[in-house]
Write a protein that holds these residues in place. Structure first.
Motif, PDB file in Angstrom:
ATOM      1  N   VAL A 254     -52.009-116.895 -33.289  1.00  0.00           N
ATOM      2  CA  VAL A 254     -52.096-115.707 -32.429  1.00  0.00           C
ATOM      3  C   VAL A 254     -53.531-115.597 -31.937  1.00  0.00           C
ATOM      4  N   ALA A 255     -53.720-115.602 -30.622  1.00  0.00           N
ATOM      5  CA  ALA A 255     -55.075-115.571 -30.073  1.00  0.00           C
ATOM      6  C   ALA A 255     -55.767-114.242 -30.354  1.00  0.00           C
ATOM      7  N   ASN A 256     -55.079-113.128 -30.040  1.00  0.00           N
ATOM      8  CA  ASN A 256     -55.665-111.800 -30.220  1.00  0.00           C
ATOM      9  C   ASN A 256     -54.603-110.841 -30.727  1.00  0.00           C
ATOM     10  N   ASP A 257     -54.963-110.024 -31.694  1.00  0.00           N
ATOM     11  CA  ASP A 257     -54.068-109.000 -32.210  1.00  0.00           C
ATOM     12  C   ASP A 257     -54.925-107.915 -32.845  1.00  0.00           C
ATOM     13  N   ALA A 258     -54.280-106.875 -33.336  1.00  0.00           N
ATOM     14  CA  ALA A 258     -54.982-105.810 -34.050  1.00  0.00           C
ATOM     15  C   ALA A 258     -54.153-105.418 -35.256  1.00  0.00           C
ATOM     16  N   ILE A 259     -54.789-105.321 -36.409  1.00  0.00           N
ATOM     17  CA  ILE A 259     -54.089-104.925 -37.624  1.00  0.00           C
ATOM     18  C   ILE A 259     -54.345-103.449 -37.873  1.00  0.00           C
ATOM     19  N   SER A 260     -54.126-102.963 -39.076  1.00  0.00           N
ATOM     20  CA  SER A 260     -54.172-101.529 -39.355  1.00  0.00           C
ATOM     21  C   SER A 260     -55.477-100.904 -38.896  1.00  0.00           C
ATOM     22  N   ALA A 261     -55.363 -99.667 -38.386  1.00  0.00           N
ATOM     23  CA  ALA A 261     -56.504 -98.887 -37.897  1.00  0.00           C
ATOM     24  C   ALA A 261     -57.215 -99.591 -36.748  1.00  0.00           C
ATOM     25  N   GLY A 262     -56.502-100.481 -36.056  1.00  0.00           N
ATOM     26  CA  GLY A 262     -57.059-101.123 -34.884  1.00  0.00           C
ATOM     27  C   GLY A 262     -58.085-102.205 -35.160  1.00  0.00           C
ATOM     28  N   LYS A 263     -58.192-102.663 -36.395  1.00  0.00           N
ATOM     29  CA  LYS A 263     -59.154-103.726 -36.698  1.00  0.00           C
ATOM     30  C   LYS A 263     -58.735-105.010 -35.981  1.00  0.00           C
ATOM     31  N   PRO A 264     -59.685-105.699 -35.323  1.00  0.00           N
ATOM     32  CA  PRO A 264     -59.319-106.882 -34.540  1.00  0.00           C
ATOM     33  C   PRO A 264     -58.931-108.063 -35.424  1.00  0.00           C
ATOM     34  N   LEU A 265     -57.994-108.839 -34.921  1.00  0.00           N
ATOM     35  CA  LEU A 265     -57.582-110.088 -35.555  1.00  0.00           C
ATOM     36  C   LEU A 265     -57.611-111.140 -34.463  1.00  0.00           C
ATOM     37  N   LYS A 266     -58.557-112.048 -34.520  1.00  0.00           N
ATOM     38  CA  LYS A 266     -58.750-113.030 -33.450  1.00  0.00           C
ATOM     39  C   LYS A 266     -58.679-114.454 -34.007  1.00  0.00           C
ATOM     40  N   GLY A 267     -58.037-115.315 -33.232  1.00  0.00           N
ATOM     41  CA  GLY A 267     -57.947-116.712 -33.627  1.00  0.00           C
ATOM     42  C   GLY A 267     -57.163-116.919 -34.912  1.00  0.00           C
ATOM     43  N   PHE A 268     -56.131-116.099 -35.126  1.00  0.00           N
ATOM     44  CA  PHE A 268     -55.326-116.198 -36.354  1.00  0.00           C
ATOM     45  C   PHE A 268     -54.533-117.500 -36.359  1.00  0.00           C
ATOM     46  N   LYS A 269     -54.538-118.175 -37.495  1.00  0.00           N
ATOM     47  CA  LYS A 269     -53.727-119.377 -37.684  1.00  0.00           C
ATOM     48  C   LYS A 269     -53.190-119.389 -39.106  1.00  0.00           C
ATOM     49  N   ALA A 270     -51.997-119.923 -39.261  1.00  0.00           N
ATOM     50  CA  ALA A 270     -51.395-120.061 -40.587  1.00  0.00           C
ATOM     51  C   ALA A 270     -50.357-121.169 -40.546  1.00  0.00           C
ATOM     52  N   ASP A 271     -50.065-121.714 -41.711  1.00  0.00           N
ATOM     53  CA  ASP A 271     -49.010-122.711 -41.842  1.00  0.00           C
ATOM     54  C   ASP A 271     -47.752-122.028 -42.363  1.00  0.00           C
ATOM     55  N   LEU A 272     -46.614-122.595 -42.021  1.00  0.00           N
ATOM     56  CA  LEU A 272     -45.336-122.085 -42.499  1.00  0.00           C
ATOM     57  C   LEU A 272     -44.615-123.189 -43.267  1.00  0.00           C
ATOM     58  N   LYS A 273     -44.253-122.858 -44.493  1.00  0.00           N
ATOM     59  CA  LYS A 273     -43.531-123.817 -45.329  1.00  0.00           C
ATOM     60  C   LYS A 273     -42.478-123.072 -46.123  1.00  0.00           C
ATOM     61  N   ASN A 274     -41.227-123.498 -45.965  1.00  0.00           N
ATOM     62  CA  ASN A 274     -40.108-122.834 -46.642  1.00  0.00           C
ATOM     63  C   ASN A 274     -40.105-121.330 -46.364  1.00  0.00           C
ATOM     64  N   GLY A 275     -40.464-120.966 -45.130  1.00  0.00           N
ATOM     65  CA  GLY A 275     -40.454-119.562 -44.721  1.00  0.00           C
ATOM     66  C   GLY A 275     -41.709-118.793 -45.043  1.00  0.00           C
ATOM     67  N   GLN A 276     -42.588-119.374 -45.850  1.00  0.00           N
ATOM     68  CA  GLN A 276     -43.756-118.648 -46.341  1.00  0.00           C
ATOM     69  C   GLN A 276     -44.979-118.876 -45.449  1.00  0.00           C
ATOM     70  N   VAL A 277     -45.684-117.772 -45.115  1.00  0.00           N
ATOM     71  CA  VAL A 277     -46.942-117.865 -44.385  1.00  0.00           C
ATOM     72  C   VAL A 277     -48.034-118.249 -45.375  1.00  0.00           C
ATOM     73  N   GLU A 278     -48.680-119.409 -45.146  1.00  0.00           N
ATOM     74  CA  GLU A 278     -49.679-119.932 -46.074  1.00  0.00           C
ATOM     75  C   GLU A 278     -50.946-120.344 -45.328  1.00  0.00           C
ATOM     76  N   ASN A 279     -52.019-120.558 -46.089  1.00  0.00           N
ATOM     77  CA  ASN A 279     -53.265-121.076 -45.537  1.00  0.00           C
ATOM     78  C   ASN A 279     -53.736-120.241 -44.348  1.00  0.00           C
ATOM     79  N   VAL A 280     -53.804-118.944 -44.546  1.00  0.00           N
ATOM     80  CA  VAL A 280     -54.209-118.026 -43.473  1.00  0.00           C
ATOM     81  C   VAL A 280     -55.693-118.172 -43.187  1.00  0.00           C
ATOM     82  N   ARG A 281     -56.030-118.268 -41.911  1.00  0.00           N
ATOM     83  CA  ARG A 281     -57.427-118.254 -41.497  1.00  0.00           C
ATOM     84  C   ARG A 281     -57.511-117.589 -40.123  1.00  0.00           C
ATOM     85  N   ALA A 282     -58.702-117.138 -39.761  1.00  0.00           N
ATOM     86  CA  ALA A 282     -58.906-116.479 -38.468  1.00  0.00           C
ATOM     87  C   ALA A 282     -60.381-116.471 -38.135  1.00  0.00           C
TER      88      ALA A 282
END
Length: 389
Positions: A254-282
């Motif tokens: 996800v290039a740009n997003d906002a999480i709780s209270a409007g905190k920015p989330l930029k350059g989000f990347k994660a791997d998906l394995k067996n349905g699970q979001v893993e190796n989160v980085r941003a």
């Protein structure tokens, strides 16, 4: 600039759309109308139109200050499921407008632990099952907020025009497209989603229920056993459902997003394995994201649902992290609780990931290309081989 026909601020006309076309209010219907103080002009117009239709209007109004007090000042030992829900279950129709005007201010500094506690008591109340068993049908109406537009750096006049235009969209055309896609999803086996940001994932559809929200509750919708088939949203135009909870594989970006209270989330990347979001980085916001989701454990980051927007008036703005779910061609995948949609993940907590400018194919047939809906009746073009697994 956003385009499309708009109601402007003709609240009486908007109310007629909500009450008569979308909700189908009948003489004798008990109608609960909820919203924040800032939505009072439309709430009042809706209540008047309900009376004209022979229904019995009941207005439940709140303010940002009260909602913040509930979230921040309620003693933790006193947090419990809302008893107002017991009264709501006796109604025939629920028409909901936003309860807060400035959600960032209302939710600022609310701890992850408190959010989790509210989610846990709500899940334990079995409200979903009670709603399914009730006769209630509902319409959820968005309302343009100046504070929200400012927080997203949107031009308010254009944003307001788009919102009212989205509410007044051609729902007959949206319903036709929704029905075509719904059939494909109901019988399809795999969904493949890619995006310029780097998303490349597959989901097993697993024959789960698929829901089409075309902004109008038909007579058939009103009699459905599931509450989510007895609800509509305005602006409408959304197709959504669940996937097999251990099936998501690939990459999520996800290039740009906002999480709780409007905190920015930029350059989000994660791997998906067996349905699970893993190796989160941003690039920005990875720690805040992890903190928000930590109280929900692994189940909160297990991908189990998706949605596709169908409304041609609604527009996304990726650079400003503005992603209305109903915008035509807008795709979301979500982790966490999906029980209300017919899924198997009942744990509280969830996160919805916007996939802007997505390309989507179902069993190799492209239905969205670069964020644009493809006609499912005319298109038989398969997905490019390089995008197949």
């Amino acid at each position: 600039m956003f385009t499309g026909s708009a109601f402007g601020q003709n609240y009486e006309q908007i109310a007629k759309q909500i009450v008569n076309t979308s909700a189908g209010v009948k003489p004798g219907d008990a109608v609960v109308i909820t919203g924040g103080q800032h939505t009072m002009p439309l709430m009042e117009a809706v209540a008047v139109e309900v009376a004209r239709a022979g229904g019995q209007p009941n207005m439940w109004v709140t303010t940002d200050k009260v909602v913040r007090a509930v979230n921040v000042e309620t003693p933790e030992a006193a947090i419990q499921a809302s008893k107002a829900n017991n009264m709501l279950l006796l109604a025939d129709v629920l028409i909901t407008l936003p309860s807060v005007e400035d959600s960032r201010a209302v939710l600022a500094d609310v701890s992850a632990a408190r959010r989790t506690k509210f989610g846990q008591v709500a899940a334990a109340s079995n409200m979903n099952q009670q709603l399914d068993a009730s006769k209630l049908r509902g319409v959820f109406v968005s309302y343009p907020s100046k504070s929200y537009a400012a927080s997203q750096e949107l031009n308010y006049a254009d944003y307001e025009k788009m919102m009212w235009g989205g509410i007044g969209a051609d729902y007959a055309a949206i319903a036709d497209q929704a029905e075509q896609l719904k059939k494909m999803l109901a019988t399809g086996k795999k969904m493949h989603i890619t995006s310029p940001s780097g998303t490349d994932l597959t989901l097993d559809l697993a024959g789960r229920p698929v829901f089409a929200d075309d902004g109008v509750l038909s007579a058939t919708d009103q009699q459905d056993k599931l509450i989510y088939n007895r609800t509509a949203r305005l602006p409408g135009g959304l197709l959504y459902g669940t996937c097999q909870e251990t099936s998501a594989t690939g990459r999520l970006a996800v290039a740009n997003d906002a999480i709780s209270a409007g905190k920015p989330l930029k350059g989000f990347k994660a791997d998906l394995k067996n349905g699970q979001v893993e190796n989160v980085r941003a690039d920005v916001g990875a720690d805040a994201f992890q903190q928000q989701m930590a109280p929900y454990g692994p189940s909160g980051l297990k991908v189990g649902r998706f949605s596709i927007g169908l409304n041609p008036v609604m527009k996304q703005e990726e650079g400003k992290a503005y992603y209305p779910s109903t915008a035509a061609g807008m795709v979301y995948v979500a982790s966490g609780n999906n029980a209300l949609y017919g899924g198997e993940n009942k744990e509280p907590g969830s996160y919805s990931f916007p996939i802007a400018n997505a390309t989507v194919d179902i069993d190799g047939k492209v239905v969205i290309r670069n964020g644009q809906l493809v006609s499912t009746t005319a298109s038989t073009m398969a997905a490019p081989k390089k995008r197949r697994r």
